[in-house]
Design an enzyme around this catalytic site. Structure first.
Site, PDB file in Angstrom:
ATOM      1  N   SER A 189       2.837   7.271  11.258  1.00 28.23           N
ATOM      2  CA  SER A 189       2.053   6.983  10.060  1.00 28.23           C
ATOM      3  C   SER A 189       2.818   7.436   8.829  1.00 28.23           C
ATOM      4  O   SER A 189       3.684   8.296   8.900  1.00 28.23           O
ATOM      5  CB  SER A 189       0.700   7.683  10.141  1.00 28.23           C
ATOM      6  OG  SER A 189       0.646   8.758   9.240  1.00 28.23           O
ATOM      7  N   LYS A 190       2.488   6.834   7.736  1.00 25.27           N
ATOM      8  CA  LYS A 190       3.223   7.097   6.512  1.00 25.27           C
ATOM      9  C   LYS A 190       3.138   8.557   6.081  1.00 25.27           C
ATOM     10  O   LYS A 190       4.058   9.100   5.501  1.00 25.27           O
ATOM     11  CB  LYS A 190       2.685   6.218   5.385  1.00 25.27           C
ATOM     12  CG  LYS A 190       3.091   4.768   5.574  1.00 25.27           C
ATOM     13  CD  LYS A 190       2.266   3.850   4.694  1.00 25.27           C
ATOM     14  CE  LYS A 190       2.320   2.448   5.256  1.00 25.27           C
ATOM     15  NZ  LYS A 190       1.386   1.550   4.631  1.00 25.27           N
ATOM     16  N   ARG A 191       2.004   9.164   6.389  1.00 28.56           N
ATOM     17  CA  ARG A 191       1.840  10.544   5.955  1.00 28.56           C
ATOM     18  C   ARG A 191       2.616  11.505   6.830  1.00 28.56           C
ATOM     19  O   ARG A 191       2.826  12.638   6.488  1.00 28.56           O
ATOM     20  CB  ARG A 191       0.373  10.952   6.017  1.00 28.56           C
ATOM     21  CG  ARG A 191      -0.527  10.023   5.322  1.00 28.56           C
ATOM     22  CD  ARG A 191      -1.967  10.333   5.604  1.00 28.56           C
ATOM     23  NE  ARG A 191      -2.479   9.556   6.716  1.00 28.56           N
ATOM     24  CZ  ARG A 191      -2.557   8.248   6.719  1.00 28.56           C
ATOM     25  NH1 ARG A 191      -2.151   7.561   5.678  1.00 28.56           N
ATOM     26  NH2 ARG A 191      -3.046   7.595   7.748  1.00 28.56           N
ATOM     27  N   ASP A 192       3.003  11.014   8.002  1.00 32.47           N
ATOM     28  CA  ASP A 192       3.547  11.919   8.990  1.00 32.47           C
ATOM     29  C   ASP A 192       5.039  12.140   8.805  1.00 32.47           C
ATOM     30  O   ASP A 192       5.867  11.756   9.591  1.00 32.47           O
ATOM     31  CB  ASP A 192       3.173  11.351  10.367  1.00 32.47           C
ATOM     32  CG  ASP A 192       4.187  11.591  11.449  1.00 32.47           C
ATOM     33  OD1 ASP A 192       4.105  12.629  12.075  1.00 32.47           O
ATOM     34  OD2 ASP A 192       5.049  10.718  11.637  1.00 32.47           O
TER      35      ASP A 192
ATOM     36  N   THR B   5       0.824  -1.204   0.000  1.00 27.90           N
ATOM     37  CA  THR B   5       0.000   0.000   0.000  1.00 27.90           C
ATOM     38  C   THR B   5       0.856   1.251   0.000  1.00 27.90           C
ATOM     39  O   THR B   5       0.354   2.361  -0.050  1.00 27.90           O
ATOM     40  CB  THR B   5      -0.893   0.044   1.254  1.00 27.90           C
ATOM     41  OG1 THR B   5      -0.070  -0.133   2.400  1.00 27.90           O
ATOM     42  CG2 THR B   5      -1.921  -1.057   1.228  1.00 27.90           C
TER      43      THR B   5
END
Length: 491
Positions: A255-258, A16
């Site tokens: 998190s990946k977005r962070d 993902t």
RNA sequence: GGCCCCAUCGUCUAGAGGCCUAGGACACCGGCUUUUCACGCCGGCAACGCGGGUUCGAAUCCCGCUGGGGUCACCA
């Protein structure tokens, strides 16, 4: 140790996104356990969510694992006795498992829409009770299913939980018991016909004879469902170890977005894989001694799940940077050269990469920049050397402080130096050192008064490698050009 | 909110009843070194969340509280 007892662990990422430090740590701990026990480390890709699969993610994950030095014995790309290692290519297996469950009354069809489920959950929430899926008195049969499908209803398959308390014997968390009434009948086949994570994961772990599952703590609450599924499917329950989570500095789950928590972004930022692996190993685990620098093979020797912590850890970039500084200082020249070359190759826009340096120049750069913390430091400190002379920009602060101050003292120094530099031959560290020492002495000036004006003239800033190294790398002609240019264009 | 897990300096952690005046590392603050920037070296600041027990003795064991996190998906 015979084959049946050999430790078999796996890392099972879903494609993902890219590999991030949390996943990297899970992979690392599994790898460590396998290497220490002489077992097998397997990498399997869990791509059962067709909507979330990201194009190109698999090769990236593979590349990141390899960069970290985590090789696997079976799995994606390398193959093995349980191939394929991509869940989307193993659908027959899950189908067979579901059929078995359906036939033995351990699973049943359900036709609720998402909206209906949502409403039931909201109501449960409003009544302050835990939502549990209401199991029907009579399970729908094949014809009910066909009818529902014909009527356009979604068809899923739910697993019938056995209705008993289930205890997880976790090697990190200890014994954790989940009460039967906390566990409802969960979906194992989605409306699109794909298995859910639970089904595919348990089936594959069973088929691949995984006997130790090491993963993040966010899966602990799901483990009783997996155990129930294993029992229904006739697979032995593996050993379990749930790792504490890695949090960001604000204390939230990474998190990946962070921010840039992807392994690749650290590689691109100039970190060494040695640094990342060592640092990540220390997040949630400690060797119990007052030492923290360990190579991968040293960690293999001392690693032990008994020394894994239970508390979540925050990811502290400052400490990571300090680790990298230490590694840059202690790694052998050849290894450093290799890593530097890798960094250049993935940072083609840097002026050093554009300069197409040969090996000896790269070695020199590494040498004269000793003490650097990250590869971009080398770029910042030495990139100017490879710029065209006309591209040197003069930092006004530096010009003011070093050249213009005291009635242009620095400019005067440069003018005085020019003929002497022209006369310097051969162009070596020694001759330059002699030249500057001589000037210092005859003018009663400190090194500062001589070296800094030269530095600003050739670099445009007050920062560069040691002045002799800088000039030798630059060469006589460019040195003279830049000094003349500085005298002509800067005021 | 229900359930589960956790709790030592700001951060990563050592500590498994007396060895703790709580150790190390990073960060931070001083100083030293120095041809710039870094690096390095020396020193300093800094923690057992709170309240009850148990014990001759508790950071270590028990209970409660508080705080944090995870999880309750047709995501993994």
């Amino acid at each position: 140790m015979n084959d049946a007892q050999a430790l078999r662990v796996r890392f099972a990422p879903s494609p993902t996104g890219y590999l991030h430090v949390g996943g990297a740590r899970t992979a690392l701990f599994n790898w460590l356990l396998a290497r220490k026990a002489g077992g097998r480390f397997i990498v399997r890709i869990e791509d059962t969510d067709t909507d979330r699969n990201v194009e190109g993610a698999i090769p990236k994950i593979i590349e990141d694992l390899r960069w970290l030095g985590l090789n696997w014995d079976e799995g994606i790309e390398v193959g093995g006795p349980h191939a394929p290692y991509l869940q989307s290519q193993r659908l027959d297996l899950y189908r067979a498992a579901v059929t078995k469950l359906l036939e033995t009354g351990q699973a049943y069809y359900a036709f609720d829409t998402s909206a209906e489920l949502e409403a039931m959950r909201e109501q449960a929430m409003a009544e302050k009770r835990n939502f549990r899926y209401p199991r029907p008195e009579r399970f729908p049969d094949e014809s009910d299913m066909q009818q529902a499908r014909a009527a356009g209803k979604p068809v899923v398959v739910r697993f019938k939980m056995p209705g008993e308390d289930i205890t997880v014997h976790d090697e990190v968390m200890g014994q954790v018991t989940i009460k039967a009434d906390e566990l409802d009948d969960f979906i194992i086949v989605k409306a699109d016909g794909m298995p859910t994570y639970h089904l595919a994961n348990v089936t594959d772990d069973g088929e691949m004879q995984i006997n130790f599952v090491v993963r993040g703590q966010e899966f602990l609450a799901q483990t009783p469902r997996h155990i129930a599924l294993q029992r229904a499917l006739g697979y032995p329950t593996p050993r379990y170890a749930h790792l504490p989570l890695i949090m960001d500095m604000k204390g939230r789950k990474l998190s990946k977005r962070d921010g840039d928590v992807e392994v690749f972004s650290f590689r691109q930022a100039g970190y060494l894989p040695e640094t990342l692996v060592n640092f990540i190993a220390l997040l949630g685990w400690s060797p119990g001694m007052q030492r923290e620098q360990f190579s991968l093979s040293e960690i293999v020797e001392v690693f032990d799940t008994a020394r894994v912590n239970r508390a979540n850890a925050k990811f502290d970039r400052d400490k990571l940077l300090a680790f990298n500084t230490d590694y840059c200082a202690s790694l052998g020249e050849d290894r450093l050269l290799e890593a530097f070359t890798d960094w250049l190759s993935i940072n083609p826009d840097s002026s050093l990469a554009k300069a197409n340096l040969d090996e000896s120049s790269r070695r020199t750069l590494l040498h004269v920049n000793k003490g650097f913390r990250l590869f971009p430091d080398i770029e910042k400190k030495s990139g100017f050397i490879y710029l065209p002379d006309e591209a040197i920009e003069y930092d006004p602060q530096a010009v003011k402080k070093v050249l213009a101050k005291n009635d242009g003292e620095g400019f005067a120094m440069l003018r005085m130096l020019l003929p002497q530099i022209e006369a310097t031959a051969p162009w070596t560290h020694e001759t330059l050192e002699a030249l500057i020492a001589n000037v210092c002495q005859s003018h009663g000036a400190g090194m500062n008064k001589v070296a800094q004006p030269i530095r600003v003239a050739v670099a445009g800033t007050t920062v560069s490698p040691a002045i002799y190294d800088t000039l030798v790398m630059l060469g006589k002609e460019k040195t003279l050009n830049r000094i003349r240019r500085a005298l002509a264009t800067v005021q």
